[in-house]
Motif scaffolding. Structure first.
Motif, PDB file in Angstrom:
ATOM      1  N   THR A  40      -3.196  -0.678   5.004  1.00 34.14           N
ATOM      2  CA  THR A  40      -2.142   0.057   5.243  1.00 34.14           C
ATOM      3  C   THR A  40      -1.688   0.063   6.737  1.00 34.14           C
ATOM      4  O   THR A  40      -0.651  -0.186   6.845  1.00 34.14           O
ATOM      5  N   LYS A  46       1.461  -1.377   8.524  1.00 31.07           N
ATOM      6  CA  LYS A  46       2.388  -0.510   9.027  1.00 31.07           C
ATOM      7  C   LYS A  46       2.365  -1.016  10.827  1.00 31.07           C
ATOM      8  O   LYS A  46       3.731  -1.157  11.205  1.00 31.07           O
ATOM      9  N   PRO A  72       0.777  -1.459  -0.137  1.00 31.51           N
ATOM     10  CA  PRO A  72      -0.004   0.044  -0.059  1.00 31.51           C
ATOM     11  C   PRO A  72       1.012   1.354  -0.096  1.00 31.51           C
ATOM     12  O   PRO A  72       1.817   1.077   0.704  1.00 31.51           O
ATOM     13  N   ALA A  95       2.135   2.771   3.318  1.00 34.43           N
ATOM     14  CA  ALA A  95       3.052   2.129   4.116  1.00 34.43           C
ATOM     15  C   ALA A  95       4.536   1.856   3.487  1.00 34.43           C
ATOM     16  O   ALA A  95       5.190   1.459   3.955  1.00 34.43           O
TER      17      ALA A  95
END
Length: 448
Positions: free
Chosen positions: A123, A127, A72, A75
């Protein structure tokens, strides 16, 4: 960060300790010039004894863990930063633990979320994985249990995936191919092992390079061009990292972290080109994941996919020596560095046939079975040392020891020939057979 140190074996009575392998190698090359130092010091003790058990998790994860094909955008900055840090740790410490953490990066940070995480954004989940600091830790069972095998996918899904990745030519190949995945059986494993024979004799490798050896050096722009040269949708190797991941993490969407990662990849490439990788890591870093296709004649076609880092460095080596080596191999060999080499050979053979019309000459075409996997490695390493010494340190680490290919979780040792999928494979095979090809006295002599 824990750093392994050792005393110099050539300084008796000295209490001075050096960081291994780099610090110790530098000391030996400067103080003990009469000693044939090695490009990488074998790490002894727990690090060496535990290396195999560490890396044995990778083929299991490769088989059972799904990796995101695309990272994504939100990220990418963090992912680029974390991957850069993992690479720098490998260069600085060169321990098996740090190399394992790098090779497990995709499985711990880029894995497809489990069903329990479907309500959250992709995302945020990526993360969370990146900030958890768990490189190389065991994966949750709910993640590994949701894998879908390639053999269970429908044809239309494979084609759709290739098109989505931008690999239109790959989608066309799938549509036109009459190959199918071979069964995961003992017979397939045995066929794969027959395709990867043991050496026919005791091999006599050239001496290992030392720190004063010539080696290729690349720059950041070279690495950027090599990353862009990968085909869209190229698969990942044993470590699961795809060329597409590197493209995304070094793109403008990754910000300054992308530029930092590009510099780290350049440092890693130069480290590998110098032949400095920890020897315990080489069989896995320079190994590959393996699958098998059924051939029309009932045989098996092995497909090996190596680490993206190994393929990246090999691409850099190809670019650096392409012009010089293609001039050396031409006009007899057109299989390396010659655009449309096969087409040129076909036209040459056709012209030769027309010119000899009415004569008693014949054209004899030879196709050697499993040729790439039959050339002894000491032969082509000697030719590499003679003709392209700048690539010798890297290729010596790739081929002087057997590398591990994994069909699922089953190891198949690669001990002979150029490893399939190696971008430098056509070059080293061409160098190995060049003396034989040059000795032929036919009026038409072509090899592609």
């Amino acid at each position: 960060m824990n750093v392994s140190r050792a005393a110099c074996p050539h300084c008796p009575g000295s209490s001075r300790q050096f960081v291994i392998p780099r610090g110790l190698n530098v000391h030996i090359s400067r103080v003990h010039r009469d000693v044939a130092s090695q490009p990488s010091v074998d790490v002894q003790g727990d690090d060496a004894s535990n290396s195999r058990s560490l890396f044995e998790d990778l083929p299991m994860w490769k088989k059972r863990v799904r990796i995101l094909k695309h990272i994504p955008k939100g990220a990418r900055c963090l992912a680029a930063e974390k991957l850069s840090q993992a690479i720098e740790k490998c260069i600085q410490s060169n321990t098996t633990q740090d190399w394992f953490e790098l090779q497990s990066f995709a499985y711990t940070c880029l894995r497809v979320p489990s069903s329990a995480d479907r309500g959250r954004s992709l995302t945020s989940k990526v993360k969370e994985n990146l900030t958890a600091g768990g490189l190389g830790v065991p994966l949750p069972t709910d993640v590994t249990s949701r894998c879908v095998s390639a053999s269970g996918r429908a044809l239309y899904k494979l084609v759709e995936t290739k098109v989505f990745d931008g690999d239109v030519s790959g989608a066309v190949r799938i549509l036109l191919s009459d190959s199918s995945l071979a069964d995961d059986s003992d017979a397939t494993v045995e066929a794969l092992r027959l395709k990867h024979p043991i050496p026919s004799r005791d091999l006599q490798f050239p001496p290992e390079p030392n720190l004063s050896s010539v080696f290729l050096t690349v720059e950041v722009k070279d690495v950027a061009q090599a990353i862009e040269s990968f085909n869209s949708g190229s698969a990942g190797g044993l470590d699961g990292i795809r060329p597409g991941h590197l493209k995304e993490l070094t793109s403008p969407a990754a910000g300054d972290a992308g530029a930092t990662l590009l510099r780290s990849l350049c440092s890693l490439a130069n480290f590998m080109l110098k032949g400095m990788v920890n020897r315990e890591v080489c069989p896995f870093l320079y190994g590959a994941s393996l699958c098998a296709l059924n051939k029309k004649d009932g045989g098996i076609r092995p497909i090996a996919v190596g680490s993206v880092f190994r393929r990246l460095v090999a691409k850099l080596g190809c670019s650096a020596v392409r012009e010089e080596m293609s001039e050396y191999l031409q006009p007899l060999q057109l299989g390396f560095g010659v655009p449309l080499g096969c087409e040129a050979a076909i036209h040459a053979a056709r012209s030769f046939a027309y010119l000899r019309d009415g004569s008693d000459s014949i054209i004899f075409k030879v196709d050697l079975e499993n040729a790439f996997n039959m050339v002894e490695r000491d032969v082509f390493l000697k030719r590499v040392l003679e003709r392209v010494p700048s690539l010798f340190p890297f290729l010596h680490q790739c081929y002087a020891r057997p590398s591990n290919l994994f069909f699922g979780t089953i190891p198949v040792e690669s001990q002979v020939g150029a490893q399939q999928g190696d971008p430098l494979g056509p070059l080293i095979f061409s160098l190995a057979i060049h003396d034989v090809v040059s000795s032929l006295r036919s009026p038409l002599n072509l090899c592609t």
